[in-house]
Motif scaffolding. Structure first.
Motif, PDB file in Angstrom:
ATOM      1  N   PHE A   1      49.013  32.153  53.506  1.00 33.47           N
ATOM      2  CA  PHE A   1      48.918  32.155  51.900  1.00 33.47           C
ATOM      3  C   PHE A   1      47.544  31.506  51.683  1.00 33.47           C
ATOM      4  O   PHE A   1      46.870  32.061  50.765  1.00 33.47           O
ATOM      5  N   ALA A   2      47.315  30.395  52.148  1.00 30.90           N
ATOM      6  CA  ALA A   2      46.161  29.606  51.848  1.00 30.90           C
ATOM      7  C   ALA A   2      44.754  30.367  52.320  1.00 30.90           C
ATOM      8  O   ALA A   2      44.030  30.478  51.527  1.00 30.90           O
ATOM      9  N   ILE A   3      45.021  31.192  53.524  1.00 32.63           N
ATOM     10  CA  ILE A   3      43.762  31.970  53.893  1.00 32.63           C
ATOM     11  C   ILE A   3      43.618  33.138  52.823  1.00 32.63           C
ATOM     12  O   ILE A   3      42.496  33.322  52.612  1.00 32.63           O
ATOM     13  N   ILE A   4      44.695  33.767  52.637  1.00 35.81           N
ATOM     14  CA  ILE A   4      44.590  35.030  51.630  1.00 35.81           C
ATOM     15  C   ILE A   4      44.107  34.280  50.271  1.00 35.81           C
ATOM     16  O   ILE A   4      43.042  35.065  49.622  1.00 35.81           O
ATOM     17  N   LEU A   5      44.455  33.176  49.980  1.00 33.30           N
ATOM     18  CA  LEU A   5      44.153  32.715  48.570  1.00 33.30           C
ATOM     19  C   LEU A   5      42.564  32.271  48.604  1.00 33.30           C
ATOM     20  O   LEU A   5      41.836  32.555  47.698  1.00 33.30           O
ATOM     21  N   PHE A   6      41.993  31.600  49.812  1.00 38.54           N
ATOM     22  CA  PHE A   6      40.635  31.524  50.120  1.00 38.54           C
ATOM     23  C   PHE A   6      39.790  32.736  50.034  1.00 38.54           C
ATOM     24  O   PHE A   6      38.649  32.839  49.345  1.00 38.54           O
ATOM     25  N   VAL A   7      40.306  33.747  50.657  1.00 38.33           N
ATOM     26  CA  VAL A   7      39.521  35.095  50.665  1.00 38.33           C
ATOM     27  C   VAL A   7      39.410  35.762  49.272  1.00 38.33           C
ATOM     28  O   VAL A   7      38.482  35.965  48.976  1.00 38.33           O
ATOM     29  N   LEU A   8      40.658  35.594  48.728  1.00 37.95           N
ATOM     30  CA  LEU A   8      40.520  36.299  47.162  1.00 37.95           C
ATOM     31  C   LEU A   8      39.528  35.311  46.313  1.00 37.95           C
ATOM     32  O   LEU A   8      38.902  35.781  45.591  1.00 37.95           O
ATOM     33  N   TRP A   9      39.801  34.019  46.526  1.00 40.98           N
ATOM     34  CA  TRP A   9      38.849  33.110  45.884  1.00 40.98           C
ATOM     35  C   TRP A   9      37.601  33.264  46.017  1.00 40.98           C
ATOM     36  O   TRP A   9      36.591  33.074  45.248  1.00 40.98           O
ATOM     37  N   LYS A  10      37.010  33.525  47.247  1.00 42.06           N
ATOM     38  CA  LYS A  10      35.540  33.577  47.525  1.00 42.06           C
ATOM     39  C   LYS A  10      34.991  34.718  47.517  1.00 42.06           C
ATOM     40  O   LYS A  10      33.866  34.850  47.049  1.00 42.06           O
ATOM     41  N   TRP A  11      35.760  35.985  47.817  1.00 40.84           N
ATOM     42  CA  TRP A  11      34.978  37.225  47.894  1.00 40.84           C
ATOM     43  C   TRP A  11      35.441  38.337  46.829  1.00 40.84           C
ATOM     44  O   TRP A  11      34.809  39.246  46.588  1.00 40.84           O
ATOM     45  N   ILE A  12      36.585  38.205  46.526  1.00 40.67           N
ATOM     46  CA  ILE A  12      37.153  39.280  45.597  1.00 40.67           C
ATOM     47  C   ILE A  12      37.270  38.761  44.060  1.00 40.67           C
ATOM     48  O   ILE A  12      36.863  39.599  43.232  1.00 40.67           O
ATOM     49  N   LEU A  13      37.628  37.457  43.899  1.00 33.01           N
ATOM     50  CA  LEU A  13      37.686  37.234  42.376  1.00 33.01           C
ATOM     51  C   LEU A  13      36.119  37.021  41.821  1.00 33.01           C
ATOM     52  O   LEU A  13      36.125  37.518  40.587  1.00 33.01           O
ATOM     53  N   PRO A  14      35.309  36.517  42.588  1.00 37.03           N
ATOM     54  CA  PRO A  14      34.050  36.563  41.676  1.00 37.03           C
ATOM     55  C   PRO A  14      33.512  38.144  41.132  1.00 37.03           C
ATOM     56  O   PRO A  14      32.882  38.121  40.028  1.00 37.03           O
ATOM     57  N   PRO A  15      33.420  38.974  42.270  1.00 38.18           N
ATOM     58  CA  PRO A  15      33.000  40.297  41.665  1.00 38.18           C
ATOM     59  C   PRO A  15      33.852  40.885  40.456  1.00 38.18           C
ATOM     60  O   PRO A  15      33.349  41.243  39.589  1.00 38.18           O
ATOM     61  N   ILE A  16      35.204  40.363  40.421  1.00 32.36           N
ATOM     62  CA  ILE A  16      36.023  40.990  39.599  1.00 32.36           C
ATOM     63  C   ILE A  16      35.655  40.189  38.265  1.00 32.36           C
ATOM     64  O   ILE A  16      35.623  40.795  37.258  1.00 32.36           O
ATOM     65  N   ASN A  17      35.720  38.946  38.378  1.00 30.86           N
ATOM     66  CA  ASN A  17      35.061  38.013  37.235  1.00 30.86           C
ATOM     67  C   ASN A  17      33.856  38.651  36.366  1.00 30.86           C
ATOM     68  O   ASN A  17      33.414  38.558  35.443  1.00 30.86           O
ATOM     69  N   ASN A  18      32.962  38.789  37.551  1.00 27.28           N
ATOM     70  CA  ASN A  18      31.387  39.358  37.163  1.00 27.28           C
ATOM     71  C   ASN A  18      31.543  40.849  36.434  1.00 27.28           C
ATOM     72  O   ASN A  18      31.039  41.101  35.305  1.00 27.28           O
ATOM     73  N   ALA A  19      32.412  41.644  36.929  1.00 26.74           N
ATOM     74  CA  ALA A  19      32.830  42.774  36.319  1.00 26.74           C
ATOM     75  C   ALA A  19      33.178  42.754  34.894  1.00 26.74           C
ATOM     76  O   ALA A  19      32.919  43.403  33.877  1.00 26.74           O
ATOM     77  N   MET A  20      34.146  41.634  34.841  1.00 24.69           N
ATOM     78  CA  MET A  20      34.651  41.519  33.452  1.00 24.69           C
ATOM     79  C   MET A  20      34.001  40.897  32.628  1.00 24.69           C
ATOM     80  O   MET A  20      33.936  41.325  31.447  1.00 24.69           O
ATOM     81  N   THR A  21      33.169  39.845  33.073  1.00 32.36           N
ATOM     82  CA  THR A  21      32.297  39.203  32.030  1.00 32.36           C
ATOM     83  C   THR A  21      31.110  40.407  31.697  1.00 32.36           C
ATOM     84  O   THR A  21      30.785  40.421  30.466  1.00 32.36           O
ATOM     85  N   GLU A  22      30.677  41.205  32.618  1.00 31.19           N
ATOM     86  CA  GLU A  22      29.666  42.400  32.399  1.00 31.19           C
ATOM     87  C   GLU A  22      30.419  43.352  31.160  1.00 31.19           C
ATOM     88  O   GLU A  22      29.822  43.630  30.220  1.00 31.19           O
ATOM     89  N   ARG A  23      31.648  43.622  31.475  1.00 27.26           N
ATOM     90  CA  ARG A  23      32.249  44.470  30.832  1.00 27.26           C
ATOM     91  C   ARG A  23      32.137  43.870  29.177  1.00 27.26           C
ATOM     92  O   ARG A  23      31.938  44.575  28.240  1.00 27.26           O
ATOM     93  N   GLN A  24      32.679  42.559  29.049  1.00 29.79           N
ATOM     94  CA  GLN A  24      32.847  41.891  27.920  1.00 29.79           C
ATOM     95  C   GLN A  24      31.681  41.945  27.054  1.00 29.79           C
ATOM     96  O   GLN A  24      31.437  42.039  26.018  1.00 29.79           O
ATOM     97  N   ASN A  25      30.324  41.888  27.998  1.00 28.38           N
ATOM     98  CA  ASN A  25      29.177  41.698  27.293  1.00 28.38           C
ATOM     99  C   ASN A  25      28.583  43.152  26.709  1.00 28.38           C
ATOM    100  O   ASN A  25      28.130  43.140  25.828  1.00 28.38           O
ATOM    101  N   LYS A  26      29.178  44.118  27.572  1.00 27.34           N
ATOM    102  CA  LYS A  26      28.587  45.348  26.994  1.00 27.34           C
ATOM    103  C   LYS A  26      29.471  45.804  25.828  1.00 27.34           C
ATOM    104  O   LYS A  26      29.194  46.371  24.875  1.00 27.34           O
ATOM    105  N   ILE A  27      30.867  45.422  25.807  1.00 29.62           N
ATOM    106  CA  ILE A  27      31.700  45.695  24.632  1.00 29.62           C
ATOM    107  C   ILE A  27      31.070  44.903  23.329  1.00 29.62           C
ATOM    108  O   ILE A  27      31.123  45.394  22.259  1.00 29.62           O
ATOM    109  N   LYS A  28      30.823  43.513  23.597  1.00 27.66           N
ATOM    110  CA  LYS A  28      30.036  42.920  22.620  1.00 27.66           C
ATOM    111  C   LYS A  28      28.720  43.408  22.165  1.00 27.66           C
ATOM    112  O   LYS A  28      28.540  43.656  20.837  1.00 27.66           O
ATOM    113  N   ALA A  29      27.990  43.856  22.894  1.00 28.51           N
ATOM    114  CA  ALA A  29      26.824  44.679  22.766  1.00 28.51           C
ATOM    115  C   ALA A  29      26.941  45.939  21.907  1.00 28.51           C
ATOM    116  O   ALA A  29      26.276  46.313  21.017  1.00 28.51           O
ATOM    117  N   GLN A  30      28.184  46.500  22.075  1.00 28.37           N
ATOM    118  CA  GLN A  30      28.428  47.832  21.690  1.00 28.37           C
ATOM    119  C   GLN A  30      28.837  47.512  20.023  1.00 28.37           C
ATOM    120  O   GLN A  30      28.590  48.211  19.281  1.00 28.37           O
TER     121      GLN A  30
END
Length: 185
Positions: free
Chosen positions: A34-63
């Protein structure tokens, strides 16, 4: 047979007592996994998801900002169109009023010209009537004179063939009639 397996499982499990406070190897393996899966999620999967969500929010704000900007521009264009429409209506009203005034002037000019033309035609007609009256009167004098001399010659029994003498007699007679006071009928 199932009852035999169940009885054997109860006998084997009763020899060793499990303490729930001491973790067994499966629990530790699951915790590390569980700790290894959590670390992998935290290190490599969540940052692109957060970046995509932030980018999407910025696009929506711009729209939204773009939509607000376009809405403001549309309102400004509508206000400008309304003002231009009001100006056009005022201009059309002014042009109609000028056309009415010009129409009234044209009608007045034509009326005045018609009155002048009618007066000219009337005076020409009156002059023509006077000329025709004078011609008719002269012709009538000649005819009356001829008829009168012929009648007088028959009555008297003498011929008044002398045109000069008969003409003078007729003219004197007509002059006497014209100078005589006219009686009221």
């Amino acid at each position: 047979m199932p009852s035999i397996i169940l009885a054997a499982a109860e006998e084997g499990g009763s020899e060793e007592k499990n303490n729930f406070l001491v973790p067994n190897a499966t629990f530790l393996f699951e915790l590390v996994s569980f700790a290894i899966i959590l670390f992998v999620l935290w290190k490599w999967i969540l940052p692109p998801i957060n970046n995509a969500m932030t980018e999407r929010q910025n696009k929506i704000k711009a729209q939204f900002e773009e939509a607000e900007k376009l809405k403001a521009e549309a309102q400004a264009a509508e206000a400008e169109n309304q003002s231009q429409l009001a100006e056009a209506r005022a201009e059309a009203s002014r042009i109609r009023e000028e056309a009415r005034e010009q129409g009234a002037q044209i009608v007045a000019q034509h009326r005045e010209q018609a009155v002048v033309e009618a007066e000219r035609i009337t005076s020409a007609a009156q002059a023509q009537i006077e000329v025709e009256r004078a011609q008719a009167l002269a012709q009538l004098k000649n005819e009356v004179g001829t008829i009168a001399t012929t009648l007088a010659g028959r009555i008297v029994g003498e011929s008044f063939d002398d045109d000069e003498r008969s003409k003078r007699s007729v003219d004197e007679f007509i002059a006497g009639l014209e100078s005589a006071p006219k009686s009221e009928a």
